[in-house]
Design an enzyme around this catalytic site. Structure first.
Site, PDB file in Angstrom:
ATOM      1  N   ASN A 145      -6.619   4.812  10.369  1.00  0.00           N
ATOM      2  CA  ASN A 145      -6.112   3.522  10.845  1.00  0.00           C
ATOM      3  C   ASN A 145      -5.876   3.471  12.349  1.00  0.00           C
ATOM      4  O   ASN A 145      -5.732   2.398  12.913  1.00  0.00           O
ATOM      5  CB  ASN A 145      -4.801   3.183  10.120  1.00  0.00           C
ATOM      6  CG  ASN A 145      -3.778   4.297  10.256  1.00  0.00           C
ATOM      7  OD1 ASN A 145      -4.055   5.451   9.949  1.00  0.00           O
ATOM      8  ND2 ASN A 145      -2.602   3.960  10.737  1.00  0.00           N
ATOM      9  N   HIS A 149      -2.594  -7.596   2.753  1.00  0.00           N
ATOM     10  CA  HIS A 149      -2.371  -8.204   4.080  1.00  0.00           C
ATOM     11  C   HIS A 149      -3.292  -7.651   5.159  1.00  0.00           C
ATOM     12  O   HIS A 149      -3.281  -8.130   6.283  1.00  0.00           O
ATOM     13  CB  HIS A 149      -0.895  -8.100   4.492  1.00  0.00           C
ATOM     14  CG  HIS A 149      -0.473  -6.750   4.965  1.00  0.00           C
ATOM     15  ND1 HIS A 149      -0.247  -6.477   6.287  1.00  0.00           N
ATOM     16  CD2 HIS A 149      -0.229  -5.602   4.295  1.00  0.00           C
ATOM     17  CE1 HIS A 149       0.135  -5.212   6.401  1.00  0.00           C
ATOM     18  NE2 HIS A 149       0.155  -4.661   5.211  1.00  0.00           N
ATOM     19  N   CYS A 168       7.927   3.841  15.692  1.00  0.00           N
ATOM     20  CA  CYS A 168       8.885   4.228  14.668  1.00  0.00           C
ATOM     21  C   CYS A 168       9.704   2.997  14.282  1.00  0.00           C
ATOM     22  O   CYS A 168       9.452   1.903  14.762  1.00  0.00           O
ATOM     23  CB  CYS A 168       9.782   5.354  15.151  1.00  0.00           C
ATOM     24  SG  CYS A 168      11.075   4.831  16.263  1.00  0.00           S
ATOM     25  N   GLY A 184       0.834  -1.191   0.000  1.00  0.00           N
ATOM     26  CA  GLY A 184       0.000   0.000   0.000  1.00  0.00           C
ATOM     27  C   GLY A 184       0.874   1.249   0.000  1.00  0.00           C
ATOM     28  O   GLY A 184       0.558   2.244  -0.656  1.00  0.00           O
TER      29      GLY A 184
END
Lengths: 365, 368
Positions: A150, A200, A314, A70
């Site tokens: 998200n 996924h 991160c 993506g």
């Protein structure tokens, strides 16, 4: 005795569905090796998945380009829009709550001389439509807003914004990675020029993303021989399954999510849900814990065999205050005290109940 | 909180913290490895990467993750960027602004390792935080307090940077390397682990300025005006032009950028007037200093004159002296003049094996 592990981070990635795996194993098996070498075969596989995806989003025309992720699809699409239209203007609008794979492309474009303006997002986690419209000027060439966020699961008004932009012939890019299999996506209403998906997230394989483009005559060139047709076939199967049972899945996830929300709120430890719930993602919920840092909680859940997520990890794996929570106006200290739970099709009521018990134990010691 | 066996160990992926975690595991503690992600200057990304030895590089996370797996303990990376920026980096910049020479390791120990990390450890249900410092922490009946003793490995002793810790902090800190006789002994234990040899840099340089160009760092990260000004002699006579006070520290001879026909040393920095005073080597020695922001380990407060030894910087030798309380400040009178007593640096007091306490030097004096 070690209890079974509980996974509650399905918005990050999902396990591969056994039916998807079967398709892929067959594709990879040496039996089919020679057949698979013909470009006609590969093209056929790609076309099957492509049409399944286009059907899923109600696209009558356009094209689908398969990518390695993506992230790669977002990079392709955003850059192509910006470069193609740079003669018309240099202003790009993007919501502050986009995924880093979108935001970072805009930051890169900013260093290349584009003007990047962030669309304001309300404390409820939704972009302000009227403000967004007012920020669209004559030299605006591209707007990017995600379908579902998200981290907090909020639904963005992509249909209304898309209509507005379409009338003005301004490119509209929608990152719909969290939406496939979780909502009805109707491109005829959203009027996006490009949309991005990822296998996924829907029980398909990793390493396989897709870029839908309304424009047949797009500038993207991908060599078919370089594509992993087994992954694309797997993606196709995953789309087929997620669309066939879409409404059942949504209902199941929403029921699980309500159980989780009600159970956690009942603990009476001052927990609150972040972001508007009307029309939100059926399986993503972000909680604020008034007295606990998100990273500490994630680790404590990990000790208990529960996998959840907090803020943005991160590359080191360290968790920082999420840019999404900061963008919706949350104070950094509060933003640090949030945890995202995301449920999936394998999630059970028992797992939800164990999560609630565990949370109570962690909070009340 | 209830005393328990769980300990969070700050892991850099290097030899010392690896051995500290391993020893604690051997001793039966419930050990959790944590790599602290600290703020770093984006412009120095490459230098951080090349150095690898600093505690901030990304590969240090992978090193720490790998050794934790080898030891068999859980590992997490945690973000301490914001607290590190405000309590260490901003202090470092302010200190230069005042014409001082800061000691960021002391600030990091006080606010980041033994305050923020300790708080996080408590959130993880751990009673202790541990590090790979060479120092011994004990509860000592004769003082009725937690004490810090110098490391058995004399050449590695790191007590200098620990004088600021409080009794409440010490109660929750373990430093298992203090009992090792030498760094070699620690290396022998470390040999069984997969530690990158590049991580051997033991130097005391500033971890967030890996290229050591702290003037460039200040230019990028502060609005500090680095202005040329006058070098003057002891009697105020102008000797030349300096390149901005941040370029100088007390006792410095090299890099003055001007030649005087005889060795000249920085003996004073006046930030308000933007003036750097130069003198001869003998002028760099002073017999007295005044320190503030003092903290004592062996007792609560300095109430009367006290004989002990003191170090005016990490690399200095302990020198006999007498401490005199002066309100919140402490006056230190050395038996013999000390070289380069520098405002901003720590003066740290010792008595025999014990760390007595310390403070921040605000001015040196004497020998006039």
């Amino acid at each position: 005795m070690i209890k079974n592990k509980i996974y509650m981070d399905y918005a990050a990635t999902t396990p591969v569905d056994p039916e998807v795996l079967e398709v892929m194993v067959n594709e990879y098996s040496s039996e089919f090796f020679f057949e698979r070498q013909s470009s006609k075969y590969i093209k056929n596989q790609i076309d099957t998945t492509k049409h399944r995806l286009m059907d899923a989003i109600n696209a009558k025309s356009g094209d689908v380009i398969f990518t390695a992720s993506g992230t790669e699809a977002n990079n392709f699409a955003i850059r192509e829009h910006a470069y193609r239209r740079r003669q018309r203007g240099k202003r790009l609008l993007v919501s502050g709550i986009e995924h880093p794979s979108v935001l970072n492309v805009f930051s890169a474009l900013e260093t290349e001389g584009f003007e990047v303006v962030k669309l304001p997002v309300s404390p409820a986690g939704v972009i302000d439509l009227e403000t967004a419209k007012n920020l669209v000027t004559n030299d605006t060439i591209l707007v990017a807003v995600m379908f579902f966020n998200n981290e907090i699961g909020t639904r963005q008004p992509v249909e209304k914004l898309g209509e507005f932009l379409h009338e003005r012939d301004i490119a509209f890019h929608v990152d719909a990675v969290q939406a496939l299999g979780k909502a009805e996506i109707d491109i005829s209403k959203i009027k996006a020029d490009t949309m991005v998906f990822s296998a996924h997230k829907i029980y398909g394989p990793k390493g396989c993303g897709a870029l839908y483009t309304k424009d047949q005559d797009h500038g993207y060139v991908i060599c078919a021989e370089e594509l992993d047709d087994a992954s694309i076939a797997g993606f196709g199967k995953a789309i087929e399954l997620s669309e066939r049972y879409l409404h059942d899945h949504i209902k199941k996830l929403e029921t699980l999510k309500s159980r989780l929300i009600n159970g956690l709120l009942k603990i009476e430890a001052g927990l609150s849900v972040i972001g508007e719930q009307e029309g939100s993602h059926p399986a993503i919920v972000c909680f604020n814990f008034p007295t606990r840092d998100g990273d500490g909680l994630v680790i404590q859940y990990d000790f208990e065999g529960i996998c959840v997520s907090s803020g943005s990890a991160c590359s080191s794996g360290a968790i920082s205050a999420s840019h999404v929570l900061l963008a919706i106006g949350m104070e950094p200290v509060r933003a640090n005290r949030c945890v995202r739970f995301s449920l999936g099709l394998p999630t059970t009521n028992d797992e939800i109940d164990r999560l609630i018990e565990t949370t109570e134990r962690i909070l009340k010691g | 909180m209830v005393k328990n066996n769980r300990v969070v160990v700050g892991m850099s992926g290097g030899v010392d913290s690896t051995v500290a975690a391993f020893k604690l595991k051997e001793m039966g503690y419930d050990v959790i490895g944590v790599n602290m992600r600290l703020w770093q200057d984006d412009a120095l990304e490459e230098a951080h990467f090349e150095k690898d030895g600093g505690c901030c590089s990304l590969s240090s996370v992978e090193d720490a993750r790998r050794v934790c797996a080898q030891i068999g303990i859980p590992f997490y990376a945690l973000d301490f960027k914001a607290i590190f920026k405000t309590t260490v980096v901003d202090y470092f910049i302010d200190s230069y602004q005042k014409g001082e020479t800061p000691n960021p390791c002391i600030a990091c120990n006080k606010y980041v390792k033994f305050e923020a990390l300790l708080e996080k450890a408590h959130q993880l249900g751990a009673y202790y935080v541990a590090t790979g410092h060479y120092a011994k922490i004990k509860y000592d009946e004769q003082f009725g307090r937690y004490t810090i003793e110098k490391s058995n490995a004399v050449e590695k002793d790191q007590t200098y940077a620990l004088y600021n810790l409080t009794q409440d902090q010490l109660k929750h800190i373990l430093m298992p390397l203090g009992d090792f006789e030498s760094k070699d002994d620690v290396r022998k234990v470390a040999a069984q682990f997969d530690i990158q040899m590049s991580q051997k840099s033991d130097s005391q340089e500033i971890c967030f300025v890996p290229d050591q160009d702290y003037v460039g760092f200040l230019k990028r990260n502060s609005d500090l005006a680095i202005k040329e000004g006058a070098f003057v002699g002891k009697d105020g006579e102008t000797l030349g032009k300096h390149q901005g006070i941040v370029n100088y520290t007390i006792g410095q001879r090299k890099g003055l950028g001007v030649t005087f026909g005889k060795p000249m040393y920085v003996i004073d920095i006046d930030a308000a007037r933007n003036v750097v005073t130069l003198g001869e080597n003998s002028d760099v020695f002073k017999s007295e200093l005044v320190a503030d922001q003092n903290n004592f380990i062996l007792f609560d407060q300095l109430e009367e004159m006290y004989r002990c030894t003191a170090k005016v910087r990490y690399s200095a030798k302990e020198a006999p002296c007498t401490l005199y309380p002066e309100g919140d400040q402490v006056r230190v009178i050395f038996d013999d003049p000390q070289r380069a007593i520098t405002p901003g640096q720590a003066v740290v007091f010792y008595k025999d094996q014990w760390l007595v306490g310390g403070g921040t030097i605000i001015r040196g004096k004497g020998n006039e």
